[in-house]
Design an enzyme around this catalytic site. Structure first.
Site, short mmCIF file in Angstrom:
data_model
loop_
_atom_site.label_atom_id
_atom_site.label_comp_id
_atom_site.label_asym_id
_atom_site.label_seq_id
_atom_site.Cartn_x
_atom_site.Cartn_y
_atom_site.Cartn_z
N PHE A 1 0.86 -1.19 0.00
CA PHE A 1 0.00 0.00 0.00
C PHE A 1 0.89 1.23 0.00
O PHE A 1 1.72 1.41 0.89
CB PHE A 1 -0.93 0.03 1.22
CG PHE A 1 -1.89 1.19 1.17
CD1 PHE A 1 -3.02 1.15 0.37
CD2 PHE A 1 -1.63 2.36 1.88
CE1 PHE A 1 -3.88 2.23 0.28
CE2 PHE A 1 -2.50 3.44 1.80
CZ PHE A 1 -3.62 3.38 1.00
N ASP B 1 9.31 2.53 1.85
CA ASP B 1 8.13 3.26 2.32
C ASP B 1 7.97 2.92 3.80
O ASP B 1 7.46 1.86 4.15
CB ASP B 1 6.91 2.82 1.49
CG ASP B 1 5.62 3.48 1.97
OD1 ASP B 1 5.61 4.04 3.08
OD2 ASP B 1 4.62 3.41 1.23
N LYS C 1 2.71 9.03 8.53
CA LYS C 1 1.80 8.74 9.63
C LYS C 1 2.24 9.21 11.03
O LYS C 1 1.68 10.16 11.56
CB LYS C 1 1.50 7.24 9.66
CG LYS C 1 0.64 6.82 8.46
CD LYS C 1 -0.01 5.48 8.69
CE LYS C 1 -1.13 5.21 7.70
NZ LYS C 1 -0.72 4.76 6.37
#
Ligand code: PLP
Length: 393
Positions: free
Chosen positions: A135, A220, A249
């Site tokens: 993702f 990532d 995040k």
């Protein structure tokens, strides 16, 4: 009292099936609804609330910053942006930083940077190899990078230049590499795709392959970074260094921020090639600095390792007690529990009713991403609620 779900259905685009809870306040690892009912938050805003809700260090930093300077154009130097960039570089293996506003934006920047590197250093190579089940975000390029059909199928044609290959297979990356390849982009542990942990040697072998071919390794770390896995960055646990790393995040404790970090050799942007109006604004960077400084100064990664281990141990005990738990996996405070049957949705609801927020990862799996500041007491509390809910299954 206003019926918020009714308002939502009337005015808001239906992009998510929400849970029947309106959160109005948060403190530490707890949130409250309008009636004052308390919940233990093991979702943590999808791994965003690293220091929990409204941590004093973050609240103080943004309160001070909001009275000093919120925004200015990126044509000017600003103090929080440069302080955060310095702190990130001094505590990672990377050399240069650029800030955006989200994870997808950070990955977009990484994709652009890798393509620019390909133009300059790899004879025009532009293709990026990513993995199935990954993702990387919701913009078109990051959807193309995301190796999951459910995110891609409604939006064709997608940008070209991406190859999605099997995760945890160096062979798959090797076969997909061609003269067009400029980079490999992977999550050290796939978060959204299932908390999928690769074999120990995987990242090191991918690193060696990238070195052999002269292509870039992009990690990532949007979900795994900032202490979530029990080290400041996940790459530390696998003995590899990326050429480019993306963060978002957990970096701002809830204030929107994304970052791309690169080694000097890969930081090839020149003025005019990339930019952002809001990216790296003083407010977001003050939140990022306060978060990262607290995480580093208080050895939050070390504490996450301990409390995460305690959580996984407790879940393993539940697995012994309830045979329909088929798997418990995770690192630090990124943990998943998988079941034999598709019971995740009712389980999430039952936990909610009992005051525990957990995330449905798949029809048959739930995920825990609590704030990094929780202790064993909160873990015991969550395990107790889970136990009682599972007992009724
Ligand atoms: C959440 C996530 C993203 C996307 O971040 P947004 O801020 O939602 O754009 C990208 N990569 C990973 C690994 C993520 O977990």
């Amino acid at each position: 009292m206003t019926d918020w779900p009714v308002l939502e259905s009337q005015y808001f685009m239906h992009v998510v099936e929400r849970l029947p809870l309106t959160i109005v306040r948060g403190k530490g690892a707890r949130v409250w609804d309008e009636d004052g009912k308390e919940y233990l938050d093991f979702v943590g805003g999808w791994a965003v609330n690293s220091l929990g809700h409204c941590h004093p260090a973050v609240t103080k930093a943004i309160t001070e910053q909001v009275q000093l300077l919120i925004h200015t154009s990126n044509q000017f130097y600003t103090v929080p942006q440069l302080r955060l960039a310095q702190l990130l570089v001094e505590n990672s293996c990377l050399d240069k930083v650029f800030f955006g506003n989200s994870g997808a934006e950070a990955n977009e920047a990484a994709i652009k940077l890798a393509r620019r590197y390909g133009q300059l250093k790899l004879d025009g190579a532009y293709e990026i190899i990513t993995t199935l089940g990954s993702f990387h975000g919701r913009t078109l390029a990051t959807v193309a990078a995301t190796g999951q059909e459910k995110f891609q199928k409604s939006f064709s044609p997608l940008p070209t230049g991406f190859v999605n290959v099997k995760y945890n297979s160096v062979g798959a990356i090797k076969s997909a590499t061609s003269k067009h390849t400029c980079a490999v982009m992977i999550e050290p542990v796939q978060g959204e795709g299932g908390v999928n942990i690769p074999d120990n040697g995987y990242l090191a072998e991918v690193r060696a392959w990238c070195d052999q071919k002269g292509i870039l390794l992009i990690l990532d770390e949007i979900q795994t970074g900032i202490g979530r896995m029990g080290s400041l960055f996940a790459y530390e646990q696998y003995g590899v260094e990326p050429d480019i790393m993306t963060l978002a995040k957990g970096l701002g404790s809830g204030v929107a921020i994304g970052a791309i970090l690169a080694k000097d050799k890969a930081a090839v942007f020149v003025p005019g090639e990339h930019g952002s109006t809001f990216g790296g604004n003083p407010l977001a960077c003050a939140a990022g600095y306060a978060t990262l400084k607290f995480v580093i100064d208080n050895d939050i990664p070390g504490k996450v390792k301990a409390v995460g281990g305690y959580l996984i141990q407790g879940l393993a005990k539940l697995k012994t007690k309830f045979p329909f738990i088929t798997d418990v996996r995770g690192r630090g405070l990124l943990v998943a529990v998988e079941f034999k049957d598709d019971i995740a949705a009712p389980l999430v609801m039952d936990c909610l009713k009992k005051g525990l927020l957990v995330n449905q990862l798949k029809p048959n799996a739930v995920r825990f991403m609590p704030p990094l500041i929780i202790g064993n007491g909160e873990v015991d509390e969550a395990l107790g609620i889970l136990d009682s809910v599972l007992l009724a299954k």
